[in-house]
Design a protein around this motif. Structure first.
Motif, PDB file in Angstrom:
ATOM      1  N   UNK A 334       0.765  -1.184   0.209  1.00 32.46           N
ATOM      2  CA  UNK A 334      -0.078   0.123  -0.057  1.00 32.46           C
ATOM      3  C   UNK A 334       0.570   1.437   0.317  1.00 32.46           C
ATOM      4  N   UNK A 335       0.472   2.095  -1.034  1.00 33.99           N
ATOM      5  CA  UNK A 335       1.410   3.523  -0.096  1.00 33.99           C
ATOM      6  C   UNK A 335       0.830   3.822   0.951  1.00 33.99           C
ATOM      7  N   UNK A 336       1.230   5.000   1.137  1.00 34.97           N
ATOM      8  CA  UNK A 336       1.807   5.026   2.457  1.00 34.97           C
ATOM      9  C   UNK A 336       2.424   7.317   2.403  1.00 34.97           C
ATOM     10  N   UNK A 337       1.984   7.887   3.423  1.00 38.33           N
ATOM     11  CA  UNK A 337       3.165   9.081   3.100  1.00 38.33           C
ATOM     12  C   UNK A 337       3.899   8.937   3.709  1.00 38.33           C
ATOM     13  N   UNK A 338       5.878   9.378   3.527  1.00 35.08           N
ATOM     14  CA  UNK A 338       6.372   9.264   3.948  1.00 35.08           C
ATOM     15  C   UNK A 338       7.264   8.281   3.851  1.00 35.08           C
ATOM     16  N   UNK A 339       6.649   7.748   2.616  1.00 31.79           N
ATOM     17  CA  UNK A 339       7.603   5.930   1.840  1.00 31.79           C
ATOM     18  C   UNK A 339       7.485   6.253   0.157  1.00 31.79           C
ATOM     19  N   UNK A 340       8.945   5.938   0.191  1.00 27.58           N
ATOM     20  CA  UNK A 340       8.147   5.782  -2.104  1.00 27.58           C
ATOM     21  C   UNK A 340       8.176   4.441  -2.756  1.00 27.58           C
ATOM     22  N   UNK A 341       8.437   3.700  -1.121  1.00 29.53           N
ATOM     23  CA  UNK A 341       8.329   2.494  -2.114  1.00 29.53           C
ATOM     24  C   UNK A 341       6.685   1.750  -1.366  1.00 29.53           C
TER      25      UNK A 341
END
Length: 354
Positions: A334-341
């Protein structure tokens, strides 16, 4: 889901509360006996008879006082006592303990049990009373402070474990009260505070059962942590979260009557290295910092949009030493704020109301 929680909860440490109380009970008895013998030595009673009297008083006073404190005041009377101020609670406990101390010392029961002749003039009565009162007040203060900052935090401060910052691998569980904004609008400031207090007290029971540590209460959230070795056992953080929902379910009727609402919770669990250390001066605290804390908080935000209302990072799942106690489903990355991967996560297999 409710039945499954009921069936699996015992495997995670249903006796933890009793175990904790028994351990503390044993410590209090030993410390009291040692203090009583030391007091006897300080007053010049160095014979075997004098030591026997000291041991007798230590046992006679500590068993009922510690027993009442841990199994009554921290048991059935805990909700009522918890509603009192720190000073009022201290006075109640002290009054109960005085009712045990005064007759025990006045009738010299320690001497009677040790087979030593009693002093009909009661020459040492007030000195003994003063020592017992000081000891009990100090014990009460320690217990009261431990209830305020947490027993593990108190022990860590005393031992200086985190006086210099260190890195530890930790499970970090964020639990949020769903819909708290709407509840605050309906109940008002005082009402929502009372509801949060009651809810957090219920959630803390599950934390103790599964040997977690309450790190902090932040608004409508509670943060719980486990060291890697403790949290990995039988998926304790997972079981803890489900036990929290179980506690709320059992108290639902009472909460509905009192507040007109039953709080529901969401949560997220992550694992990784955390920097832990003391910080501050006037108000010193032990704080946790690092990417793990930020990621766990952001996962909790994502849990609001996931069926079941609970997310677990793959990093946390891989650290458990046994399969999860309930069905889970892989949600991928899942996309998560603060992590590009992004981050790999799993969710609860059977959706629960959120």
């Amino acid at each position: 889901m409710y039945g499954l929680v009921q069936a699996t909860r015992g495997a995670g440490g249903m006796d933890a509360r009793l175990e904790r109380r028994l351990r503390l009970f044993a410590i209090l008895v030993v410390v009291s006996v040692v203090a009583s013998v030391a007091f006897a030595f300080a007053r010049g009673y160095t014979s075997l008879a004098g030591i026997a009297v000291g041991v007798a008083y230590g046992v006679l006073l500590t068993i009922p006082i510690a027993g009442i404190s841990l199994f009554v005041l921290q048991g059935p009377m805990r909700p009522w006592l918890g509603g009192l101020s720190f000073t009022a609670g201290l006075m109640v406990r002290s009054a109960i303990f005085a009712a045990i101390i005064v007759p025990t010392l006045y009738f010299q029961l320690g001497s009677v049990i040790a087979g030593v002749p009693v002093d009909p003039a009661h020459k040492g009565f007030w000195v003994n009373i003063a020592f017992a009162v000081v000891f009990v007040i100090l014990a009460n203060l320690i217990i009261g402070i431990a209830n305020i900052i947490g027993p593990r935090a108190l022990l860590n401060f005393v031992s200086g474990r985190y006086h210099a910052p260190i890195e530890e691998n930790r499970f970090v569980l964020f639990v949020d009260i769903a819909g708290s904004t709407g509840l605050a609008e309906r109940l008002g400031g005082v009402g929502i505070h009372r509801l949060l207090d009651r809810t957090f007290r219920l959630l803390t029971l599950a934390v103790v059962d599964y040997r977690g540590e309450v790190l902090d209460y932040v608004g409508d959230e509670v943060i719980v942590t486990w060291r890697e070795d403790g949290g990995a056992i039988e998926c304790r953080p997972l079981r803890c979260f489900m036990a929290m929902r179980d506690e709320l379910a059992r108290a639902s009727d009472q909460l509905q009557r009192e507040f007109g609402a039953v709080p529901r919770i969401r949560g997220a669990l992550h694992f990784g290295p955390v920097i832990i250390g003391e910080i501050g001066d006037v108000k010193r605290a032990i704080v946790f910092n690092g990417d793990v804390m930020n990621t766990a908080a952001r996962l909790e935000e994502l849990s609001r949009n996931v069926d079941g209302g609970f997310l677990v990072s793959r990093a946390a799942m891989e650290r458990f030493n046994s399969p999860p106690p309930f069905a889970v489903r892989d949600l991928g990355r899942l996309p998560i704020r603060g992590r590009n991967d992004g981050i790999d996560v799993v969710g609860i297999g059977t959706p629960a109301p959120v």
